[in-house]
Motif scaffolding. Structure first.
Motif, PDB file in Angstrom:
ATOM      1  N   GLY A 148      20.889  33.120  41.303  1.00 53.92           N
ATOM      2  CA  GLY A 148      21.171  32.909  39.892  1.00 53.92           C
ATOM      3  C   GLY A 148      22.647  32.941  39.544  1.00 53.92           C
ATOM      4  N   ILE A 149      23.521  32.754  40.533  1.00 54.41           N
ATOM      5  CA  ILE A 149      24.965  32.806  40.295  1.00 54.41           C
ATOM      6  C   ILE A 149      25.578  31.432  40.576  1.00 54.41           C
ATOM      7  CG2 ILE A 149      27.159  33.836  40.985  1.00 54.41           C
ATOM      8  CD1 ILE A 149      25.638  36.356  41.750  1.00 54.41           C
ATOM      9  N   LEU A 150      26.375  30.965  39.604  1.00 50.41           N
ATOM     10  CA  LEU A 150      27.122  29.723  39.754  1.00 50.41           C
ATOM     11  C   LEU A 150      28.595  29.996  39.456  1.00 50.41           C
ATOM     12  CD1 LEU A 150      24.790  27.283  37.775  1.00 50.41           C
ATOM     13  CD2 LEU A 150      25.119  27.261  40.248  1.00 50.41           C
ATOM     14  N   VAL A 151      29.484  29.230  40.075  1.00 51.71           N
ATOM     15  CA  VAL A 151      30.915  29.285  39.771  1.00 51.71           C
ATOM     16  C   VAL A 151      31.315  27.946  39.166  1.00 51.71           C
ATOM     17  CG1 VAL A 151      33.253  29.504  40.711  1.00 51.71           C
ATOM     18  CG2 VAL A 151      31.400  30.949  41.598  1.00 51.71           C
ATOM     19  N   PHE A 152      31.953  27.993  37.978  1.00 51.09           N
ATOM     20  CA  PHE A 152      32.455  26.794  37.299  1.00 51.09           C
ATOM     21  C   PHE A 152      33.978  26.791  37.356  1.00 51.09           C
ATOM     22  CE2 PHE A 152      28.896  25.935  33.896  1.00 51.09           C
ATOM     23  CZ  PHE A 152      27.934  25.936  34.887  1.00 51.09           C
ATOM     24  N   ALA A 153      34.593  25.645  37.696  1.00 54.40           N
ATOM     25  CA  ALA A 153      36.064  25.536  37.683  1.00 54.40           C
ATOM     26  C   ALA A 153      36.454  24.054  37.546  1.00 54.40           C
ATOM     27  CB  ALA A 153      36.645  26.127  38.973  1.00 54.40           C
ATOM     28  N   ASP A 154      37.606  23.755  37.016  1.00 58.71           N
ATOM     29  CA  ASP A 154      38.535  24.593  36.287  1.00 58.71           C
ATOM     30  C   ASP A 154      38.141  24.556  34.814  1.00 58.71           C
ATOM     31  OD1 ASP A 154      40.777  25.866  35.167  1.00 58.71           O
ATOM     32  OD2 ASP A 154      42.106  24.213  35.571  1.00 58.71           O
ATOM     33  N   CYS A 155      38.042  25.709  34.208  1.00 61.13           N
ATOM     34  CA  CYS A 155      37.632  25.807  32.811  1.00 61.13           C
ATOM     35  C   CYS A 155      38.733  26.375  31.923  1.00 61.13           C
ATOM     36  CB  CYS A 155      36.406  26.702  32.696  1.00 61.13           C
ATOM     37  SG  CYS A 155      35.014  26.219  33.730  1.00 61.13           S
ATOM     38  N   ALA A 156      39.952  26.534  32.465  1.00 61.27           N
ATOM     39  CA  ALA A 156      40.932  27.286  31.693  1.00 61.27           C
ATOM     40  C   ALA A 156      42.384  26.844  31.788  1.00 61.27           C
ATOM     41  CB  ALA A 156      40.858  28.768  32.109  1.00 61.27           C
ATOM     42  N   VAL A 157      42.785  26.069  32.791  1.00 62.18           N
ATOM     43  CA  VAL A 157      44.223  25.902  33.007  1.00 62.18           C
ATOM     44  C   VAL A 157      44.698  24.443  33.024  1.00 62.18           C
ATOM     45  CG1 VAL A 157      46.185  26.456  34.500  1.00 62.18           C
ATOM     46  CG2 VAL A 157      44.297  28.089  34.284  1.00 62.18           C
ATOM     47  N   VAL A 190      31.487  35.331  33.217  1.00 65.12           N
ATOM     48  CA  VAL A 190      32.504  36.299  33.628  1.00 65.12           C
ATOM     49  C   VAL A 190      33.803  35.545  33.899  1.00 65.12           C
ATOM     50  CG1 VAL A 190      33.137  38.035  35.336  1.00 65.12           C
ATOM     51  CG2 VAL A 190      30.742  37.782  34.634  1.00 65.12           C
ATOM     52  N   GLY A 191      34.843  35.834  33.129  1.00 62.48           N
ATOM     53  CA  GLY A 191      36.115  35.158  33.327  1.00 62.48           C
ATOM     54  C   GLY A 191      36.856  34.976  32.020  1.00 62.48           C
ATOM     55  N   PRO A 192      37.908  34.161  31.999  1.00 65.46           N
ATOM     56  CA  PRO A 192      38.344  33.342  33.130  1.00 65.46           C
ATOM     57  C   PRO A 192      38.999  34.170  34.238  1.00 65.46           C
ATOM     58  CG  PRO A 192      39.925  33.144  31.355  1.00 65.46           C
ATOM     59  CD  PRO A 192      38.774  33.959  30.822  1.00 65.46           C
ATOM     60  N   ILE A 193      38.723  33.783  35.465  1.00 66.54           N
ATOM     61  CA  ILE A 193      39.314  34.401  36.639  1.00 66.54           C
ATOM     62  C   ILE A 193      40.395  33.458  37.143  1.00 66.54           C
ATOM     63  CG2 ILE A 193      38.873  35.206  38.981  1.00 66.54           C
ATOM     64  CD1 ILE A 193      35.877  35.527  38.072  1.00 66.54           C
ATOM     65  N   LEU A 194      41.644  33.899  37.107  1.00 67.30           N
ATOM     66  CA  LEU A 194      42.722  33.054  37.600  1.00 67.30           C
ATOM     67  C   LEU A 194      42.676  33.011  39.124  1.00 67.30           C
ATOM     68  CD1 LEU A 194      45.744  33.984  35.300  1.00 67.30           C
ATOM     69  CD2 LEU A 194      44.221  32.015  35.151  1.00 67.30           C
ATOM     70  N   GLN A 195      42.760  31.821  39.668  1.00 68.59           N
ATOM     71  CA  GLN A 195      42.649  31.648  41.118  1.00 68.59           C
ATOM     72  C   GLN A 195      43.755  30.728  41.620  1.00 68.59           C
ATOM     73  OE1 GLN A 195      38.590  30.081  41.293  1.00 68.59           O
ATOM     74  NE2 GLN A 195      39.303  28.023  40.793  1.00 68.59           N
ATOM     75  N   GLY A 196      44.139  30.959  42.867  1.00 67.45           N
ATOM     76  CA  GLY A 196      45.188  30.159  43.486  1.00 67.45           C
ATOM     77  C   GLY A 196      46.494  30.895  43.684  1.00 67.45           C
ATOM     78  N   LEU A 197      46.652  32.063  43.053  1.00 70.31           N
ATOM     79  CA  LEU A 197      47.874  32.845  43.215  1.00 70.31           C
ATOM     80  C   LEU A 197      47.857  33.607  44.540  1.00 70.31           C
ATOM     81  CD1 LEU A 197      48.129  34.208  39.581  1.00 70.31           C
ATOM     82  CD2 LEU A 197      49.835  32.743  40.681  1.00 70.31           C
ATOM     83  N   ALA A 198      49.053  33.904  45.050  1.00 71.68           N
ATOM     84  CA  ALA A 198      49.167  34.630  46.313  1.00 71.68           C
ATOM     85  C   ALA A 198      48.626  36.047  46.213  1.00 71.68           C
ATOM     86  CB  ALA A 198      50.623  34.656  46.770  1.00 71.68           C
ATOM     87  N   ALA A 199      48.650  36.604  45.018  1.00 75.24           N
ATOM     88  CA  ALA A 199      48.050  37.904  44.729  1.00 75.24           C
ATOM     89  C   ALA A 199      47.468  37.815  43.326  1.00 75.24           C
ATOM     90  CB  ALA A 199      49.077  39.029  44.818  1.00 75.24           C
ATOM     91  N   PRO A 200      46.409  38.560  43.033  1.00 75.19           N
ATOM     92  CA  PRO A 200      45.728  38.363  41.750  1.00 75.19           C
ATOM     93  C   PRO A 200      46.514  38.861  40.540  1.00 75.19           C
ATOM     94  CG  PRO A 200      44.729  40.174  42.959  1.00 75.19           C
ATOM     95  CD  PRO A 200      45.704  39.526  43.895  1.00 75.19           C
ATOM     96  N   VAL A 201      46.658  37.970  39.578  1.00 72.71           N
ATOM     97  CA  VAL A 201      47.190  38.303  38.252  1.00 72.71           C
ATOM     98  C   VAL A 201      46.219  37.686  37.259  1.00 72.71           C
ATOM     99  CG1 VAL A 201      49.060  38.002  36.596  1.00 72.71           C
ATOM    100  CG2 VAL A 201      49.595  38.333  39.023  1.00 72.71           C
TER     101      VAL A 201
END
Length: 337
Positions: free
Chosen positions: A168-177, A297-308
């Motif tokens: 029951g889990i899906l990931v949607f992207a890109d929804c924010a940037v 749940v989010g938005p979760i920023l992704q692609g950075l070398a460390a999470p911000v």
């Protein structure tokens, strides 16, 4: 065990150091106190120690004293981190004096601590705009090797008996940037979303690049972009299970996939959906969230070398608490990559 219970357990087992640059902000302090009380992460607050103590006392918070407090006005702090910022930006013409001024900005100081190995992730945005949060991350933390684009994902938590996604889990992207990603950016969004699927959703990524066309059913430059991105991914990362261009039903419904995309490796069982533009991704997640009552749940920023990670300025302490937990898990995933 629900998703956040799993993420919390993992964070407790591998405690990370999370910077909160808005160290005197009441909602942030409330969330930080809970994180400390539950032993989820080691909290670093940036701000004047006296102001933090006064704010904590007013909120009757008992464990803020256990956080590490970094004063951005402390000359020793500036002396330590300003040279790092200067080295990062000297080709842009910045002077050491300007670097010292920027280092005193809590958003930049937190990122510099990450860059120097003194912290593992950062959460901000209760007071600052998304642009300011991202600008500091872009300039200091930068992106992962091989990734040039930062994007935003949502983990969609459907009912457990849902036939869609994994458990029951899906990931949607890109929804924010990124408003209108090109083929290369779409491919990078998909790669980053695969990490989000593994590190946050705890699922094996089965990636569908979505379109209004399935396997050539329509001709358009927007369709070609998705086809090109799919080819890039399949050639550069053959280990990933990915297919496109697919309409949403062909990506999610096995019976439809047999008709529209026979031979698709996904077989209508995608759990990571990559949208061709920001507008489609943003609209889709909000429609699913509101019409189906699904937790996003989010938005979760992704692609950075460390999470911000960025917060809404209208956020609640619970939102900050959960974002810290997500950030911990991203940091753990990055270390194990």
């Amino acid at each position: 065990m629900g998703l956040f219970e799993k993420l919390t357990k993992k964070a407790k087992e591998e405690r990370q150091r999370i910077v909160l640059p808005e160290g005197t902000e009441p909602r942030t302090l409330t969330a930080a106190d809970r994180i400390i009380t539950e032993g989820i992460a080691d909290v670093i607050l940036i701000g004047d120690p006296k102001e933090i103590a006064a704010a904590a006392a007013e909120l009757s918070l008992t464990n803020i004293c256990k956080a590490r407090i970094v004063n951005p006005a402390d000359e020793k702090v500036i002396d330590k981190y300003a040279p790092i910022y200067f080295d990062l930006r000297k080709k842009k013409g910045i002077t050491i004096e300007e670097a010292r001024v920027m280092t005193a900005n809590p958003l930049y100081l937190g990122c510099l601590m990450i860059k120097n190995g003194d912290a593992d992730g950062q959460v901000a945005g209760a007071l600052n705009t998304t642009g300011n949060v991202l600008r500091a991350a872009f300039q200091v933390v930068k992106t992962k090797p091989g990734i040039n684009s930062v994007s935003g994902a949502f983990v969609m938590l459907l009912p457990e008996n849902s036939p869609f996604g994994e458990d029951g889990i899906l990931v949607f992207a890109d929804c924010a940037v990124i408003p209108d990603p090109d083929a290369a950016q779409l491919a990078e969004i998909a790669l980053s979303a695969a990490d989000t699927a593994r590190d946050i959703a705890g699922i094996t990524p089965r990636i569908a690049l979505l379109s209004f066309s399935t396997k050539g059913s329509a001709k358009h430059e927007r369709v070609e972009k998705v086809i090109e991105a799919t080819k890039m991914l399949q050639e550069s990362h053959p280990e990933l299970l990915v297919d496109g261009e697919l309409q949403a039903d062909a990506a999610l419904v096995p019976g439809v996939a047999k008709q529209k995309a026979p031979g698709s490796a996904l077989e209508g069982r995608a759990d990571v959906l990559i949208f061709p533009s920001l507008e489609t991704g943003n609209i889709a997640y909000k429609l699913v969230q509101r019409l189906a009552g699904v937790q996003a749940v989010g938005p979760i920023l992704q692609g950075l070398a460390a999470p911000v990670n960025d917060l809404s300025r209208g956020c609640f302490p619970e939102d900050i608490y959960k974002t810290i937990i997500i950030t911990c898990n991203q940091a753990i995933g990055a270390k194990h990559a």
